[in-house]
Scaffold this active site. Structure first.
Site, PDB file in Angstrom:
ATOM      1  N   GLY A  14       0.829  -1.208   0.000  1.00  0.00           N
ATOM      2  CA  GLY A  14       0.000   0.000   0.000  1.00  0.00           C
ATOM      3  C   GLY A  14       0.862   1.257   0.000  1.00  0.00           C
ATOM      4  O   GLY A  14       0.475   2.299  -0.549  1.00  0.00           O
ATOM      5  N   LYS A 279       7.037 -10.151   5.294  1.00  0.00           N
ATOM      6  CA  LYS A 279       7.342 -10.594   3.924  1.00  0.00           C
ATOM      7  C   LYS A 279       8.129 -11.910   3.960  1.00  0.00           C
ATOM      8  O   LYS A 279       7.839 -12.844   3.203  1.00  0.00           O
ATOM      9  CB  LYS A 279       8.122  -9.506   3.178  1.00  0.00           C
TER      10      LYS A 279
HETATM   11  N1   CP Z   1      -3.134  -4.754   4.575  1.00  0.00           N
HETATM   12  C1   CP Z   1      -1.790  -4.555   4.439  1.00  0.00           C
HETATM   13  O1   CP Z   1      -0.980  -5.405   4.776  1.00  0.00           O
HETATM   14  O2   CP Z   1      -1.408  -3.328   3.929  1.00  0.00           O
HETATM   15  P1   CP Z   1       0.105  -2.762   3.765  1.00  0.00           P
HETATM   16  O3   CP Z   1       0.892  -3.806   3.064  1.00  0.00           O
HETATM   17  O4   CP Z   1      -0.067  -1.506   2.976  1.00  0.00           O
HETATM   18  O5   CP Z   1       0.583  -2.494   5.162  1.00  0.00           O
END
Ligand code: CP
Length: 316
Positions: A14, A279
């Site tokens: 995001g 990750k």
């Molecule tokens: N939902 C979520 O993991 O968003 P980000 O990767 O943007 O933190």
């Protein structure tokens, strides 16, 4: 129709679409979305069947703040529905931007954003212990003030500032996996699991009910990649390769890490929660549950990573 083309699941952050330091208005988000498509096009040029997943941390946090600011004027929207809103909004941005790019480059591929729910366990301990950072970054002083005035839990997020944290249970299954699979059979490019998926629990009668959490998109993407038997799971992030001693004179990057090595470095605290930690865990989970290949790299290096010349591969 059965196709033999390889399947890739690629997870976008995001933060790639609403970047720290920007206001984050819709024009900037569209512009950033268009930039991320250079990475996606590397996979399309190589003729992969493709699922694009994406995070929503900055966007859902902003929407949460909008809901809080207007709660005396309009009915409140629960956090799980905020995830649904951002899934639709961001899916639209990615879908339209990719459609336009495909038209310009002469590709005849359909793109579809799928409203996607993710099943979580209502007894997941995360409901009592929020861990997922969302929304804007604040200074320590600002965060302390917000915590005091509003009672929200704020945490330091990987050296980037302080953020609101919300509950983030472990995803168990993506409800619409079979529908994603059907679309992939037709070689539709599917945008799914936006914002980690709209979180739901299973009721005693087998129906679904939304809950107020934000699921980690890397974990949810790993679950989808596992259940689709994807050939390749690509986790995109802000760095080209996984590193230990990150941002210090002793930083060391890796072309390849075994699961055992990655777990050992994780235990030593090299992969912080809220950034590389989820990750690496998502990559390991995928491989341990039958996944074939995982690459963690930056948007800019996807092409090189697909040729084995960049990124970090985690291997069994
Ligand atoms: N939902 C979520 O993991 O968003 P980000 O990767 O943007 O933190």
């Amino acid at each position: 129709m059965t196709t033999q083309k390889k399947l890739a699941v690629v997870a976008l952050g995001g933060n790639a679409i609403m970047q720290k330091g920007e206001e984050g208005n819709i024009h900037q988000q569209f512009a950033n979305t268009r930039k991320t498509l250079d990475a996606i096009m590397e996979l399309i040029r190589r003729d992969y069947r493709l699922v694009i997943t994406h995070g929503n941390g900055p966007q859902v946090g902003n929407l949460f703040l909008m809901v809080e600011a207007t709660r005396d004027m309009v009915p409140e929207i629960p956090l799980g529905v905020c995830v649904a809103d951002t899934q639709g909004q961001m899916g639209y941005m990615i879908q339209q931007s990719l459609q336009n790019r495909l038209i310009r480059e002469g590709y005849d591929r359909q793109v579809m954003t799928l409203v996607t729910q993710v099943i979580v366990d209502r007894n997941d301990p995360s409901f009592q212990n929020p861990t997922k950072p969302i929304g804007p970054f604040y200074t320590k002083e600002e965060a302390e003030k917000i915590q005091q005035e509003r009672g929200w839990k704020m945490v330091e997020d990987s050296g980037r500032g302080y953020r609101l944290v919300v509950a983030s249970p472990i995803p168990q299954r993506i409800l619409e996996t079979d529908v994603v699979s059907m679309l992939l059979e037709q070689e539709v490019i599917v945008i799914a699991v936006g914002g980690g998926g709209i979180p739901v629990v299973i009721e005693p009668d087998g129906t679904y009910e939304g809950v107020e959490v934000v699921v980690d998109k890397d974990y949810a993407s790993s679950v989808l990649a596992r259940d689709l038997h994807a050939d390749l799971f690509i986790v995109l992030t802000g760095v080209d390769k996984i590193a230990i001693n990150f941002n210090t004179p002793n930083q060391k990057t890796f072309d390849q890490l075994t699961i055992a090595e990655a777990l050992a470095y994780a235990d030593q605290g090299h992969f912080p929660p809220g950034s590389m930690g989820p990750k690496v865990k998502a990559a390991i989970d995928f491989l341990q549950q039958g996944g074939k290949e995982v690459v963690i790299t930056s948007l800019e290096k996807v092409g090189e990573a697909l040729e084995g010349k960049n990124g970090t591969r985690i291997v069994r």
